[in-house]
Write a protein that holds these residues in place. Sequence first.
Motif, PDB file in Angstrom:
ATOM      1  N   GLY A  30     -29.218  53.596  26.370  1.00 34.56           N
ATOM      2  CA  GLY A  30     -27.889  54.151  26.227  1.00 34.56           C
ATOM      3  C   GLY A  30     -26.863  53.087  26.561  1.00 34.56           C
ATOM      4  O   GLY A  30     -27.015  52.348  27.544  1.00 34.56           O
ATOM      5  N   SER A  31     -25.813  52.987  25.752  1.00 33.31           N
ATOM      6  CA  SER A  31     -24.752  52.015  26.004  1.00 33.31           C
ATOM      7  C   SER A  31     -23.685  52.670  26.879  1.00 33.31           C
ATOM      8  O   SER A  31     -22.971  53.568  26.446  1.00 33.31           O
ATOM      9  CB  SER A  31     -24.139  51.551  24.674  1.00 33.31           C
ATOM     10  OG  SER A  31     -23.105  50.614  24.903  1.00 33.31           O
ATOM     11  N   TYR A  32     -23.592  52.219  28.104  1.00 32.88           N
ATOM     12  CA  TYR A  32     -22.715  52.821  29.107  1.00 32.88           C
ATOM     13  C   TYR A  32     -21.515  51.917  29.330  1.00 32.88           C
ATOM     14  O   TYR A  32     -21.651  50.766  29.734  1.00 32.88           O
ATOM     15  CB  TYR A  32     -23.495  53.009  30.410  1.00 32.88           C
ATOM     16  CG  TYR A  32     -22.779  53.805  31.473  1.00 32.88           C
ATOM     17  CD1 TYR A  32     -23.098  55.146  31.681  1.00 32.88           C
ATOM     18  CD2 TYR A  32     -21.810  53.229  32.297  1.00 32.88           C
ATOM     19  CE1 TYR A  32     -22.463  55.888  32.672  1.00 32.88           C
ATOM     20  CE2 TYR A  32     -21.172  53.959  33.280  1.00 32.88           C
ATOM     21  CZ  TYR A  32     -21.500  55.286  33.458  1.00 32.88           C
ATOM     22  OH  TYR A  32     -20.864  56.017  34.438  1.00 32.88           O
ATOM     23  N   TYR A  33     -20.311  52.441  29.068  1.00 33.47           N
ATOM     24  CA  TYR A  33     -19.081  51.671  29.248  1.00 33.47           C
ATOM     25  C   TYR A  33     -18.584  51.878  30.673  1.00 33.47           C
ATOM     26  O   TYR A  33     -18.252  52.997  31.075  1.00 33.47           O
ATOM     27  CB  TYR A  33     -18.034  52.127  28.237  1.00 33.47           C
ATOM     28  CG  TYR A  33     -16.804  51.264  28.190  1.00 33.47           C
ATOM     29  CD1 TYR A  33     -16.819  50.048  27.517  1.00 33.47           C
ATOM     30  CD2 TYR A  33     -15.624  51.668  28.806  1.00 33.47           C
ATOM     31  CE1 TYR A  33     -15.685  49.250  27.458  1.00 33.47           C
ATOM     32  CE2 TYR A  33     -14.489  50.879  28.760  1.00 33.47           C
ATOM     33  CZ  TYR A  33     -14.523  49.663  28.083  1.00 33.47           C
ATOM     34  OH  TYR A  33     -13.394  48.876  28.032  1.00 33.47           O
TER      35      TYR A  33
ATOM     36  N   GLN B  19     -19.163  44.563  36.817  1.00 35.38           N
ATOM     37  CA  GLN B  19     -17.905  44.269  36.141  1.00 35.38           C
ATOM     38  C   GLN B  19     -17.383  45.521  35.442  1.00 35.38           C
ATOM     39  O   GLN B  19     -18.141  46.313  34.889  1.00 35.38           O
ATOM     40  CB  GLN B  19     -18.131  43.156  35.109  1.00 35.38           C
ATOM     41  CG  GLN B  19     -16.865  42.645  34.455  1.00 35.38           C
ATOM     42  CD  GLN B  19     -17.151  41.493  33.510  1.00 35.38           C
ATOM     43  OE1 GLN B  19     -18.218  40.873  33.571  1.00 35.38           O
ATOM     44  NE2 GLN B  19     -16.202  41.205  32.632  1.00 35.38           N
ATOM     45  N   LEU B  20     -16.063  45.677  35.444  1.00 38.17           N
ATOM     46  CA  LEU B  20     -15.445  46.830  34.812  1.00 38.17           C
ATOM     47  C   LEU B  20     -15.200  46.585  33.328  1.00 38.17           C
ATOM     48  O   LEU B  20     -15.013  45.456  32.884  1.00 38.17           O
ATOM     49  CB  LEU B  20     -14.126  47.166  35.498  1.00 38.17           C
ATOM     50  CG  LEU B  20     -14.201  47.553  36.971  1.00 38.17           C
ATOM     51  CD1 LEU B  20     -12.809  47.870  37.503  1.00 38.17           C
ATOM     52  CD2 LEU B  20     -15.126  48.745  37.167  1.00 38.17           C
ATOM     53  N   PHE B  21     -15.209  47.679  32.581  1.00 37.83           N
ATOM     54  CA  PHE B  21     -14.855  47.689  31.162  1.00 37.83           C
ATOM     55  C   PHE B  21     -15.772  46.802  30.313  1.00 37.83           C
ATOM     56  O   PHE B  21     -15.320  46.053  29.446  1.00 37.83           O
ATOM     57  CB  PHE B  21     -13.382  47.301  30.973  1.00 37.83           C
ATOM     58  CG  PHE B  21     -12.457  48.048  31.898  1.00 37.83           C
ATOM     59  CD1 PHE B  21     -12.470  49.437  31.938  1.00 37.83           C
ATOM     60  CD2 PHE B  21     -11.618  47.365  32.762  1.00 37.83           C
ATOM     61  CE1 PHE B  21     -11.632  50.138  32.796  1.00 37.83           C
ATOM     62  CE2 PHE B  21     -10.779  48.042  33.624  1.00 37.83           C
ATOM     63  CZ  PHE B  21     -10.785  49.444  33.639  1.00 37.83           C
ATOM     64  N   ILE B  22     -17.054  46.902  30.596  1.00 39.35           N
ATOM     65  CA  ILE B  22     -18.082  46.272  29.770  1.00 39.35           C
ATOM     66  C   ILE B  22     -19.140  47.327  29.471  1.00 39.35           C
ATOM     67  O   ILE B  22     -19.150  48.416  30.067  1.00 39.35           O
ATOM     68  CB  ILE B  22     -18.741  45.058  30.463  1.00 39.35           C
ATOM     69  CG1 ILE B  22     -19.480  45.515  31.742  1.00 39.35           C
ATOM     70  CG2 ILE B  22     -17.719  43.974  30.766  1.00 39.35           C
ATOM     71  CD1 ILE B  22     -20.388  44.452  32.326  1.00 39.35           C
ATOM     72  N   ARG B  23     -20.019  47.020  28.563  1.00 43.01           N
ATOM     73  CA  ARG B  23     -21.134  47.910  28.262  1.00 43.01           C
ATOM     74  C   ARG B  23     -22.406  47.388  28.919  1.00 43.01           C
ATOM     75  O   ARG B  23     -22.679  46.183  28.886  1.00 43.01           O
ATOM     76  CB  ARG B  23     -21.339  48.024  26.750  1.00 43.01           C
ATOM     77  CG  ARG B  23     -20.244  48.810  26.028  1.00 43.01           C
ATOM     78  CD  ARG B  23     -20.527  48.880  24.542  1.00 43.01           C
ATOM     79  NE  ARG B  23     -19.504  49.598  23.802  1.00 43.01           N
ATOM     80  CZ  ARG B  23     -19.518  50.908  23.545  1.00 43.01           C
ATOM     81  NH1 ARG B  23     -20.516  51.650  23.993  1.00 43.01           N
ATOM     82  NH2 ARG B  23     -18.549  51.476  22.859  1.00 43.01           N
ATOM     83  N   ILE B  24     -23.155  48.315  29.504  1.00 44.51           N
ATOM     84  CA  ILE B  24     -24.459  47.974  30.059  1.00 44.51           C
ATOM     85  C   ILE B  24     -25.507  48.892  29.429  1.00 44.51           C
ATOM     86  O   ILE B  24     -25.187  49.955  28.892  1.00 44.51           O
ATOM     87  CB  ILE B  24     -24.483  48.104  31.597  1.00 44.51           C
ATOM     88  CG1 ILE B  24     -24.212  49.546  32.035  1.00 44.51           C
ATOM     89  CG2 ILE B  24     -23.493  47.130  32.235  1.00 44.51           C
ATOM     90  CD1 ILE B  24     -24.374  49.772  33.537  1.00 44.51           C
ATOM     91  N   ASN B  25     -26.752  48.448  29.483  1.00 44.39           N
ATOM     92  CA  ASN B  25     -27.859  49.219  28.909  1.00 44.39           C
ATOM     93  C   ASN B  25     -28.501  50.119  29.954  1.00 44.39           C
ATOM     94  O   ASN B  25     -28.811  49.669  31.059  1.00 44.39           O
ATOM     95  CB  ASN B  25     -28.938  48.278  28.364  1.00 44.39           C
ATOM     96  CG  ASN B  25     -28.458  47.460  27.186  1.00 44.39           C
ATOM     97  OD1 ASN B  25     -27.619  47.900  26.416  1.00 44.39           O
ATOM     98  ND2 ASN B  25     -29.004  46.247  27.044  1.00 44.39           N
ATOM     99  N   LEU B  26     -28.725  51.371  29.589  1.00 45.13           N
ATOM    100  CA  LEU B  26     -29.426  52.302  30.475  1.00 45.13           C
ATOM    101  C   LEU B  26     -30.719  52.744  29.801  1.00 45.13           C
ATOM    102  O   LEU B  26     -30.688  53.345  28.724  1.00 45.13           O
ATOM    103  CB  LEU B  26     -28.551  53.525  30.768  1.00 45.13           C
ATOM    104  CG  LEU B  26     -27.190  53.254  31.406  1.00 45.13           C
ATOM    105  CD1 LEU B  26     -26.491  54.572  31.721  1.00 45.13           C
ATOM    106  CD2 LEU B  26     -27.327  52.401  32.676  1.00 45.13           C
TER     107      LEU B  26
END
Length: 218
Positions: free
Chosen positions: A39-42, A78-85
């Motif tokens: 999942g792409s989490y912003y 970091q804020l306002f980036i996408r991470i993988n879940l």
Amino acid sequence: MLDLNLVFQLVALLLFLTSSCLTSSVQSICNKGCDLALGSYYTHYESDVVSISRFINTDVSNILKYNPNTIANQDSLQLFIRINLPFHCDCINGEFLGHVFNYNLTSADTYETIAQESYSNLTTAEWIQRFNTYDSDRLPDTGNVNVTVNCSCGNSKISKDYGLFLTYPLRPGETLESISSAANVSSDLIRNYNPGVNFSQGSGLIYIPGRGEYLVPF
């Protein structure tokens, strides 16, 4: 005049064909899931790795594993980036691919805040409510709700080269071209996996294909 045995055979054939049609019309849309989806989490002001790990019912180390270049450690996000879940992509009731997370309620929660903030639009308030019995304006201060997030295991009719898919919530300002460039995946391929989608609509989910166990967050 038709032979009686022939009549019985024709009737039996008709019943068989009717039964086959009825059976095929109620076949499940899915019959199995896949071991891994992402999942792409912003990330936003309320985001931290420990809380996110609780939301998706996994260990912090598992999140760090799928974000080697974006999360230095669990205390630095970091804020306002996408991470993988990472999560399992299951066939739910033979109807669709998704995963049901168990979420612990707090006094300020609504279906909207859970969907938009805790899960960063990986799901919607309406979709959460569908799988719970609480009224939208009467969530208890404590307890649990099921949070369902959709996912994909691919489509062999499109390509057999991609076995890992990212559930990607669209954001305002994005286009198919910007998503394609950031993901390093062709626009045509993304479009093929998401037919009929308006990639500039600023909301909703799409599925982005990738190879291997890791996708570069973007």
